[in-house]
Design a protein around this motif. Structure first.
Motif, PDB file in Angstrom:
ATOM      1  N   TYR A  54     -21.880 -26.612 -30.249  1.00 29.31           N
ATOM      2  CA  TYR A  54     -21.548 -25.078 -30.604  1.00 29.31           C
ATOM      3  C   TYR A  54     -21.173 -24.282 -29.210  1.00 29.31           C
ATOM      4  CZ  TYR A  54     -24.005 -26.262 -34.605  1.00 29.31           C
ATOM      5  OH  TYR A  54     -24.201 -27.059 -35.996  1.00 29.31           O
ATOM      6  N   GLN A  60     -16.411 -22.213 -29.775  1.00 25.21           N
ATOM      7  CA  GLN A  60     -16.726 -20.899 -29.696  1.00 25.21           C
ATOM      8  C   GLN A  60     -15.406 -20.058 -30.042  1.00 25.21           C
ATOM      9  OE1 GLN A  60     -18.358 -20.649 -25.666  1.00 25.21           O
ATOM     10  NE2 GLN A  60     -20.242 -20.850 -26.596  1.00 25.21           N
ATOM     11  N   SER A  63     -14.993 -19.883 -33.822  1.00 18.78           N
ATOM     12  CA  SER A  63     -16.333 -19.210 -34.423  1.00 18.78           C
ATOM     13  C   SER A  63     -15.718 -17.570 -34.231  1.00 18.78           C
ATOM     14  CB  SER A  63     -17.358 -19.578 -33.838  1.00 18.78           C
ATOM     15  OG  SER A  63     -18.449 -19.106 -34.415  1.00 18.78           O
ATOM     16  N   GLU A  67     -15.272 -15.491 -37.329  1.00 16.71           N
ATOM     17  CA  GLU A  67     -16.070 -14.181 -37.550  1.00 16.71           C
ATOM     18  C   GLU A  67     -15.430 -12.973 -37.593  1.00 16.71           C
ATOM     19  OE1 GLU A  67     -19.463 -12.249 -34.458  1.00 16.71           O
ATOM     20  OE2 GLU A  67     -19.700 -14.317 -34.890  1.00 16.71           O
ATOM     21  N   THR A  94     -18.868 -23.727 -37.481  1.00 16.66           N
ATOM     22  CA  THR A  94     -18.571 -22.200 -37.282  1.00 16.66           C
ATOM     23  C   THR A  94     -19.698 -21.527 -38.182  1.00 16.66           C
ATOM     24  OG1 THR A  94     -16.820 -22.456 -38.997  1.00 16.66           O
ATOM     25  CG2 THR A  94     -16.139 -22.082 -36.750  1.00 16.66           C
ATOM     26  N   ALA A  97     -20.320 -17.624 -39.516  1.00 18.51           N
ATOM     27  CA  ALA A  97     -19.110 -16.872 -39.315  1.00 18.51           C
ATOM     28  C   ALA A  97     -18.264 -16.813 -40.619  1.00 18.51           C
ATOM     29  CB  ALA A  97     -18.243 -17.407 -38.158  1.00 18.51           C
TER      30      ALA A  97
END
Length: 175
Positions: A54, A60, A63, A67, A94, A97
């Motif tokens: 993660y 990131q 994600s 999101e 993810t 998200a």
């Protein structure tokens, strides 16, 4: 204003699902909505290990893209009667998200026998993250394409309908 994301989950440089995603993305651009294209083959995504994965930059980035999107079209190949492992890994990386997102699917497969293959994946998004699944998706085989071009106009029309439904569902639910 709603934000839209089209994600290609294929690692194949000659991917028909990516082609379908690009067509849908162009429809969204023509509709003058805020949209982003994300091709996970261009990222260095780790396999989900439920630990350090993660914190990786690729994880990131995807994600954050998911999101911040309100509506998402996922373009995925179908292998062994299911969406690609890369699509599943994307969700594992993810997770939350995906909460309350409107999601539609563009699927490319070798034959017509795996038409319903996206359903377990869709159910997971719906039940785990309360994603709203558009009850229409586009499924095409290699016969719909000639080289880099989509030659099946019916599939093209269905891609346009799905892009329109993504906007309609997302805007309706945001009210």
């Amino acid at each position: 204003m709603a934000r839209y994301l089209v994600v290609s989950t294929s690692g194949n440089p000659d991917s028909n699902s990516r082609r379908m995603g690009q067509i849908a993305f162009r429809y969204l651009e023509k509709a003058k909505v805020q949209c982003e294209w994300l091709d996970i083959s261009q990222l260095d995504l780790p396999l989900c290990d439920a630990d350090a994965c993660y914190t990786q930059p690729g994880a990131q980035k995807v994600s954050k893209a998911i999101e911040t999107a309100d509506g998402i079209l996922l373009a995925t190949p179908v292998y062994n009667f299911d969406v690609s492992a890369a699509a599943k890994n994307l969700v594992e990386l993810t997770g939350s998200a995906w909460e309350d997102k409107v999601v539609g699917f563009l699927c490319a497969a070798g034959g017509m026998n795996s038409y319903m293959s996206v359903m377990a994946f869709a159910n997971s998004l719906m039940l785990d993250f309360r994603s709203v699944i558009i009850p229409r998706f586009v499924y095409a085989t290699g016969r719909s394409f000639e080289g880099d071009e989509l030659k099946d106009m019916e599939v093209g029309e269905r891609i346009a309908e799905l892009a329109n439904e993504l906007v309609r569902f997302t805007e309706s639910l945001r009210r």
